[in-house]
Design a protein around this motif. Sequence first.
Motif: not given
Length: 581
Positions: A434-440
């Motif tokens: 599952k792709p990460t939801e982190n957008t840093e």
Amino acid sequence: MAAPIARFPLPRLCRRLCFSRRAEGNLRVAELRFNSTEVAAASALLRERQASGSEPDAEIDTRKKTFSEVLAERQEQAQRTVLINCPSKISEKKLLKYLSSHGTIKNHFFYETHGVYAVIEFSGLDSIASLQEATSIPQLEDDCPIPFKSRILTLTLKNPPNQASEKIHFHKQTTVPVGELMSILCNSDNVSDQLQMLTEKYQLTEENTRLRFLACSLIQDIAGAYFPDCIVKPFGSSVNTFGKLGCDLDMFLDLDDIRKNAARRKTGPFNIEYQMKRVSSQRIATQRILSVIGEFIDNFGPGCVSVQKILNARCPLVRFSHQPSGFQCDLTANNRIAMRSTELLYIYGSLDPRVRALVFGVRCWARTHGITSSIPGPWITNFALTVMVLFFLQKRQPPIVPTLDQLKELADMEDKQIIEGYDCTFVSNLNKIKPTENTETLDLLLGDFFEYFGNFAFNKYSLNIRKGKEQNKPEASALYIQNPFEQSLNISKNVNATQLERFVSLARESAWLLQQEGKGPSSNRSQLWGLAALLQASGMSNASKGIKRKRGPASERIKSLLDSLKINTNTGKRPFGTQVW
């Protein structure tokens, strides 16, 4: 720097983006070098096509290939390729026309190492056979050539031209000079762009990767004289997505297919087996196999020089220089955990482009300041730094990469692997992750990386990417990073307190500098800033104290080097991790 949306028509832009589908039909962008407007437009176009019931183009539907699929494709490609030493004055068109008489040329490129070489990929194996039939054994007056027919050929001109032919484009095999790199970095718009540009300039090129697989294929031809069904594969930095131009080439002699083929042939009322020489352990068998192949490489391998058989190391190997490709090579056998470890890093490097960019930036920073070294000793290794980056990314909220245990939970039955008693199971299909939801952003991550490890309690805790959390240190090593598979091993056992203190001090200093300078360049573009300022080997100062950092006395550096050589005299091998990963 992201290109304006007007430069790319939407279908072309979509082809340049790498998407992976999620169960609910959403799309994840895996390429960060486009701005939000471009991404939104491309995503909208793809959703529109999906809503209409039409399947995306083959170029757009980019299912991520497994590590095994990538290796198989590259190996098959290498088998259809020859390496030709050419005169410096050569007409590319005439050369290709001549070689085309033996079959269709699918790909080719030139490079320079010990002379000018052309890599020629044919569309079929029969073209290789045709070319070899037309190739003669050299007649030398003073030397007697050993008639080993390889796929490394030499081309000479019967009538050398009086003037130079058209200019040939040579593909680079080394990284850009530091001065040029600094100029490129300073012309970027922010630290994130600097990290991406550094990765682009330092990572292995398509041509360099092809050449690495070809070099393995050429050594496989030699090993095949003894083991016809063997395979020689690259592992470590050459294929784990973290390889830098100029890095060594680690080769794995795989004999398992021979055993598998023998097992499949056991049919009928009788069992028939080959008679074989028997030895008391797998290690002895590996040492004998490498000893014989090392002798062959030394005596008959074209362009193979400085051959060393280091058979008493923890992992026996044959080390040599392959002059036609320009690579320093290490050949090992029965090193299956290293191959599995390579695949693990391949998965991490393929999940999110920020992973590779951050690793390249941290590694380059560490090498510039002498935290890592090509000489064995108490320094932190590239592999240890890579694991530290992965651990840091696992600690983000939300995490950017999963833990090894989470990858294990996604594994199927075919993914299960127990090697030498160690559980090396994890999912191989990247599309299941599952792709990460982190957008840093990368500039935030770089600064936080230095701050995190600049204040980490190394005296108390160890790092464990299998769990993604700190654990109490089981022993008194200065730096304790648990091996992901052989969990009782510390991959940073060689690091002493002095080197760890240098790393911590430089990490704090770098975090401070990034905070002071902000995220972009000043009006004076010639002034070093951001990542370029961090890479100044002699220009970085102990900013928090306002004093210049000095190198240790020469006597201490020499003593450290002698101690490291003494430690490795009996093993003949670099610290664990430097050539495996």
